[in-house]
Design a protein around this motif. Structure first.
Motif, mmCIF file in Angstrom:
data_model
loop_
_atom_site.group_PDB
_atom_site.id
_atom_site.type_symbol
_atom_site.label_atom_id
_atom_site.label_comp_id
_atom_site.label_asym_id
_atom_site.label_seq_id
_atom_site.Cartn_x
_atom_site.Cartn_y
_atom_site.Cartn_z
ATOM 1 N N ARG A 177 -13.461 1.843 -17.580
ATOM 2 C CA ARG A 177 -13.847 3.251 -17.528
ATOM 3 C C ARG A 177 -14.112 3.729 -16.105
ATOM 4 O O ARG A 177 -14.327 4.918 -15.865
ATOM 5 C CB ARG A 177 -15.127 3.474 -18.355
ATOM 6 C CG ARG A 177 -14.947 3.396 -19.845
ATOM 7 C CD ARG A 177 -14.151 4.571 -20.372
ATOM 8 N NE ARG A 177 -14.686 5.842 -19.924
ATOM 9 C CZ ARG A 177 -14.031 6.994 -20.033
ATOM 10 N NH1 ARG A 177 -12.824 7.024 -20.561
ATOM 11 N NH2 ARG A 177 -14.578 8.130 -19.605
ATOM 12 N N LEU A 178 -14.083 2.798 -15.151
ATOM 13 C CA LEU A 178 -14.570 3.116 -13.819
ATOM 14 C C LEU A 178 -13.751 4.210 -13.140
ATOM 15 O O LEU A 178 -14.308 5.164 -12.574
ATOM 16 C CB LEU A 178 -14.579 1.846 -12.965
ATOM 17 C CG LEU A 178 -15.292 1.936 -11.616
ATOM 18 C CD1 LEU A 178 -16.723 2.415 -11.782
ATOM 19 C CD2 LEU A 178 -15.261 0.578 -10.913
ATOM 20 N N GLU A 179 -12.418 4.099 -13.175
ATOM 21 C CA GLU A 179 -11.590 5.085 -12.474
ATOM 22 C C GLU A 179 -11.760 6.480 -13.067
ATOM 23 O O GLU A 179 -11.872 7.465 -12.332
ATOM 24 C CB GLU A 179 -10.121 4.663 -12.490
ATOM 25 C CG GLU A 179 -9.836 3.469 -11.599
ATOM 26 C CD GLU A 179 -8.373 3.372 -11.195
ATOM 27 O OE1 GLU A 179 -7.563 4.203 -11.674
ATOM 28 O OE2 GLU A 179 -8.048 2.473 -10.397
ATOM 29 N N PRO B 119 -15.853 2.987 -5.599
ATOM 30 C CA PRO B 119 -16.176 1.585 -5.883
ATOM 31 C C PRO B 119 -15.033 0.659 -5.458
ATOM 32 O O PRO B 119 -13.866 1.058 -5.438
ATOM 33 C CB PRO B 119 -16.350 1.566 -7.403
ATOM 34 C CG PRO B 119 -16.554 2.985 -7.810
ATOM 35 C CD PRO B 119 -15.789 3.800 -6.820
ATOM 36 N N GLU B 120 -15.384 -0.561 -5.126
ATOM 37 C CA GLU B 120 -14.353 -1.539 -4.794
ATOM 38 C C GLU B 120 -13.461 -1.780 -6.001
ATOM 39 O O GLU B 120 -13.916 -1.823 -7.140
ATOM 40 C CB GLU B 120 -14.997 -2.858 -4.363
ATOM 41 C CG GLU B 120 -15.695 -2.795 -3.022
ATOM 42 C CD GLU B 120 -16.179 -4.165 -2.573
ATOM 43 O OE1 GLU B 120 -15.784 -5.179 -3.194
ATOM 44 O OE2 GLU B 120 -16.958 -4.226 -1.603
ATOM 45 N N GLY B 121 -12.161 -1.907 -5.735
ATOM 46 C CA GLY B 121 -11.214 -2.231 -6.800
ATOM 47 C C GLY B 121 -10.555 -1.045 -7.456
ATOM 48 O O GLY B 121 -9.587 -1.216 -8.201
ATOM 49 N N VAL B 122 -11.043 0.182 -7.211
ATOM 50 C CA VAL B 122 -10.385 1.348 -7.796
ATOM 51 C C VAL B 122 -9.361 1.885 -6.803
ATOM 52 O O VAL B 122 -9.474 1.678 -5.596
ATOM 53 C CB VAL B 122 -11.378 2.462 -8.184
ATOM 54 C CG1 VAL B 122 -12.434 1.937 -9.130
ATOM 55 C CG2 VAL B 122 -12.008 3.103 -6.958
#
Length: 460
Positions: free
Chosen positions: A102-104, A133-136
């Motif tokens: 859900r982060l993106e 955030p890291e990774g998006v």
């Protein structure tokens, strides 16, 4: 307006996102001072709640953001945006609490809290900045957010400042930004170059009707986007009542959504050949307005009986779709605020789409959830073809009876694309009331789902 993440080098405040059922377990790992502060302030983790925790010297040490319950989150597109809107101005980073899948989309919702349509009066918007955030994929998220800004701004602008000329200028500005070619066929030249229905619908307006074309990319699959650009719809001689005319500045929402999608494709550098076609008109009243009972001949040669001048969008789209077919693209997508019947069927929040291609349908349905851009497949129900055949002409632009209005409109358009792989969206492009990440007013519907699905559909 440009929406963007805060630089990662900026000092930022940790943000812990707490789902309501998880608050007690989170508190177990916290010192007594934190537990007492949370209890004293009545923080429960309800959606939209925020709590600033002071540090030793009075500065904010961290922030809690309520994420609600699963049932409550299911009712919102961007649950975290509810908390983002409540935060004071500052820069934050997500320290915990958002599921990876859900982060993106939560980051996208956060960015879109910064949108406000302030062309005519100052408007409030979220002022809390977020470090990616890291990774998006921060570039992709910012690209989607700013495509939404373009779409919303175009739809929100009233017809006094967003006629066919201004829609042309918006397309030209987008083409210039990305090195695309933009051309326009306007006024009498539409008849000379065989776009009779675009000309007929728009000839009564002060601003001349036109076909706007944008081309970008020289290799890869051919994708053609067609957007309905009816910049205002009076209903023509079948004049709309005042209540129905109130939102007709948004009748160019298809064009606005197509331009937003085109922006994303170009900015992300998709390896394809993009063509955008926008028939831009105003359906106005004058002595030369087209009439009920008229029979028009389309670019494709099919004749159309006019039984309602308020069913004009499918007429201008038909000429543009016929042009699209002639270059044999790999995929044609049309977007239009076409029928009230679609709103009756699925309401304002879902973007109904039609396609005969199962691969397209499956890819879109999966992409919609991943991109927080809900769509719903509707049927190209071939047995209803007889409903759009009046006998006196090849096609009827407004079949009587009132049944299956969105389906019959989609079937009408399908007649003009031949054997091309085709997807049609019958969208609303309007948010009726303010929601987290979505201001009241113009709205993108479908472009993010299409963007996410294109790699699978076109083999990119």
């Amino acid at each position: 307006m440009t929406l963007s993440f805060a630089p990662s080098s900026d000092p930022s405040i940790p943000l812990h996102v707490i789902a309501q059922p998880d608050l007690d377990s989170w508190l177990q790992d916290q010192p007594d001072t934190v537990r007492a502060w949370v209890a004293a302030n009545g923080f429960t983790g309800a959606m939209g709640q925020t709590l600033l925790a002071p540090g030793a010297h009075g500065a904010v040490d961290f922030v809690l953001a309520g994420y609600g319950t699963e049932d409550k989150r299911a009712r919102k597109r961007f649950p975290l945006a509810a908390a983002a809107m409540a935060l004071p101005e500052g820069t934050y980073h997500i320290a915990s609490g958002i599921p990876a899948d859900r982060l993106e989309m939560e980051c996208l919702g956060w960015l879109m809290t910064g949108y406000a349509f302030d062309r005519y009066a100052s408007q409030s918007a979220g002022t809390a900045a977020l470090v990616a955030p890291e990774g998006v994929d921060a570039n992709r998220i910012e690209t989607m957010a700013n495509a939404e800004v373009l779409t919303r701004d175009l739809v929100n602008t009233p017809a006094s400042d967003m006629g066919p000329e201004q829609l042309q200028q918006a397309a030209e500005a987008l083409a210039s930004e990305f090195g695309a070619a933009c051309s326009v066929i306007s006024g009498a030249a539409l008849l000379e170059q065989n776009f009779p229905m675009i000309h007929t619908v728009g000839r009564a307006a002060e601003q001349a009707p036109r076909l706007i074309e944008l081309n970008w990319g020289s290799s890869g699959p051919k994708l053609t986007l067609v957007g309905k650009g009816v910049c205002f719809d009076t209903g023509g001689l079948n004049l709309k009542p005042g209540a129905s005319m109130g939102l007709m500045k948004k009748d160019m929402g298809g064009a606005a959504n197509v331009l937003g999608l085109a922006r994303m494709i170009m900015q992300l550098g998709f390896p394809l050949q993009l063509r955008v076609l926008i028939p831009a008109v105003e359906n106005a009243l004058a002595g030369n307005a087209f009439r009920p009972g008229d029979i028009l001949t389309s670019r494709k040669g099919l004749t159309v009986e006019i039984n309602n001048t308020d069913a004009e969008g499918r007429l201008v789209l038909a000429d543009a779709l016929a042009l699209a077919e002639e270059s044999e693209p790999d995929l044609v997508i049309s977007m239009a605020t076409l029928t009230g019947a679609a709103r009756v069927a699925v309401g304002p929040d879902l973007a109904p789409f039609y396609t005969d291609d199962q691969r397209c349908a499956s890819a879109l349905s999966h992409a919609a959830e991943a991109s927080a851009d809900p769509v719903w497949r509707m049927p190209f129900h071939t047995p209803y073809e007889a409903m759009i055949e009046p006998g006196i002409a090849d096609l009827d632009n407004a079949p009587s009876g009132g049944f299956a209005g969105s389906i019959t409109a989609a079937l009408f358009l399908r007649r003009f694309v031949g054997a091309c792989r085709y997807i049609h969206f019958d969208i609303y492009s309007w948010q009726p009331s303010k929601e987290p990440g979505r201001t009241k007013g113009g709205l993108g519907q479908g472009p993010r789902a299409v963007l996410t699905a294109l790699p699978e559909i076109l083999g990119l």
